[in-house]
Scaffold this motif. Structure first.
Motif, short mmCIF file in Angstrom:
data_model
loop_
_atom_site.label_atom_id
_atom_site.label_comp_id
_atom_site.label_asym_id
_atom_site.label_seq_id
_atom_site.Cartn_x
_atom_site.Cartn_y
_atom_site.Cartn_z
N MET A 96 25.68 -7.87 -36.80
CA MET A 96 24.33 -8.59 -36.86
C MET A 96 24.87 -10.18 -36.95
O MET A 96 24.11 -10.98 -36.26
CB MET A 96 23.79 -8.25 -38.26
CG MET A 96 23.18 -7.02 -38.25
SD MET A 96 22.39 -6.42 -39.70
CE MET A 96 20.71 -7.56 -39.64
N LEU A 97 25.94 -10.49 -37.29
CA LEU A 97 26.41 -11.77 -37.40
C LEU A 97 26.72 -12.39 -35.84
O LEU A 97 26.34 -13.26 -35.25
CB LEU A 97 27.44 -12.15 -38.43
CG LEU A 97 28.13 -13.57 -38.10
CD1 LEU A 97 27.15 -14.55 -38.78
CD2 LEU A 97 29.33 -13.63 -39.00
N ALA A 98 27.37 -11.44 -35.26
CA ALA A 98 27.76 -11.88 -33.75
C ALA A 98 26.76 -11.80 -32.78
O ALA A 98 26.41 -12.65 -31.90
CB ALA A 98 28.66 -10.55 -33.30
N ASN A 99 25.27 -11.04 -33.19
CA ASN A 99 24.30 -11.06 -32.32
C ASN A 99 23.42 -12.35 -32.72
O ASN A 99 22.53 -12.50 -31.99
CB ASN A 99 23.36 -9.90 -32.71
CG ASN A 99 24.44 -8.72 -32.01
OD1 ASN A 99 25.09 -8.56 -31.20
ND2 ASN A 99 23.89 -7.15 -32.45
N GLY A 100 23.67 -12.79 -34.07
CA GLY A 100 22.89 -14.12 -34.42
C GLY A 100 21.56 -13.67 -35.05
O GLY A 100 20.88 -14.46 -35.15
N THR A 101 21.52 -12.34 -35.50
CA THR A 101 20.54 -11.85 -36.17
C THR A 101 20.50 -12.46 -37.59
O THR A 101 19.51 -12.60 -38.13
CB THR A 101 20.45 -10.34 -36.55
OG1 THR A 101 20.67 -9.78 -34.99
CG2 THR A 101 19.22 -9.88 -37.01
N ILE A 102 21.62 -12.71 -38.26
CA ILE A 102 21.64 -13.16 -39.41
C ILE A 102 22.86 -14.33 -39.55
O ILE A 102 23.40 -14.75 -38.68
CB ILE A 102 22.46 -12.32 -40.58
CG1 ILE A 102 23.76 -11.62 -40.26
CG2 ILE A 102 21.51 -11.19 -40.55
CD1 ILE A 102 24.36 -10.73 -41.39
N THR A 103 22.75 -15.12 -40.41
CA THR A 103 23.53 -16.28 -40.71
C THR A 103 24.62 -16.27 -41.52
O THR A 103 24.96 -15.04 -41.92
CB THR A 103 22.76 -17.75 -41.25
OG1 THR A 103 22.55 -17.36 -42.71
CG2 THR A 103 21.62 -17.96 -40.63
N GLN A 104 25.85 -17.15 -41.22
CA GLN A 104 26.84 -17.00 -42.09
C GLN A 104 26.72 -16.58 -43.60
O GLN A 104 27.26 -15.91 -44.13
CB GLN A 104 27.84 -17.96 -41.58
CG GLN A 104 29.32 -18.04 -42.49
CD GLN A 104 30.07 -16.65 -41.52
OE1 GLN A 104 29.83 -16.82 -40.40
NE2 GLN A 104 30.40 -15.89 -42.30
#
Length: 200
Positions: A57-65
């Motif tokens: 999800m982080l790699a897809n930009g769905t969630i933030t760091q």
């Protein structure tokens, strides 16, 4: 007289052991290999890390760091609290023992998990159930939506992913990882359950 040719023996195809097997690749992808020295032998080795739900999800930009880090904090606290159902059997059994006693670390971690679940609206809420099963027990979002759901009702995959994103947003605030105001877990006296240091 010409001799009969012997048929060529078929050589078995050996799988490359330096890469994940085909079976393992069906259950999630891997990051590229990272080369480093083995701490015990000092020989160079290549480590491959499986990409989990939060990493994807982080790699897809769905969630933030911050949301990713909040999920990792909750997962670490859940493991330290020994709340998962899979446990190793003790190698040494003491006759007449009543079971494995909880350590202070387990009890402290359980308090932190309980506080996080309270911030999510309890374990019976959609966000609490998602945090328990997806972040804590490390089930996939699809598996949680199909098997567990919320309130006995199955949840669609896109709705389940939205619930997970909302859960991670609340946890990021709770742990103070969001760039806004510090969450309740980081306020002075939060570990004691006092109201000291509450922001207006």
């Amino acid at each position: 007289m010409a001799g009969k040719r012997k048929p060529k023996r078929a050589t078995a195809q050996h799988e490359d052991l330096s890469k994940p097997s085909k079976w393992r690749l069906q259950h999630g992808s891997f990051e590229g290999p990272v080369r480093m020295d083995d701490p015990e032998t000092g020989t160079p080795v290549a480590h491959r890390r499986a990409v989990d739900t939060l990493g994807a999800m982080l790699a897809n930009g769905t969630i933030t760091q911050a949301m990713h880090d909040a999920g990792a904090v909750f997962r670490a606290q859940f493991r330290a609290a020994a709340l998962d159902t899979v446990r190793a059997s003790p190698l040494i059994r003491i006759p007449g023992g009543t079971g494995d006693p909880l350590t202070e670390r387990n009890v402290d971690a359980r308090r932190k998990v309980a506080a996080a679940l309270d911030a999510l609206g309890s374990q019976d809420s959609a966000a609490g159930s998602c945090a328990w099963h997806v972040l804590g027990c490390e089930a996939s979002v699809r598996e949680w939506a199909a098997r567990q759901g919320w309130g006995g009702k199955l949840v669609g995959h896109s709705q389940a992913q939205g619930i997970l994103v909302a859960t991670l947003g609340v946890l990021a605030w709770h742990y103070g990882l969001d760039k806004g105001r510090p969450g309740p877990a980081n306020r002075p006296g939060a570990e004691l359950g006092t109201e000291r240091g509450r922001h207006p």
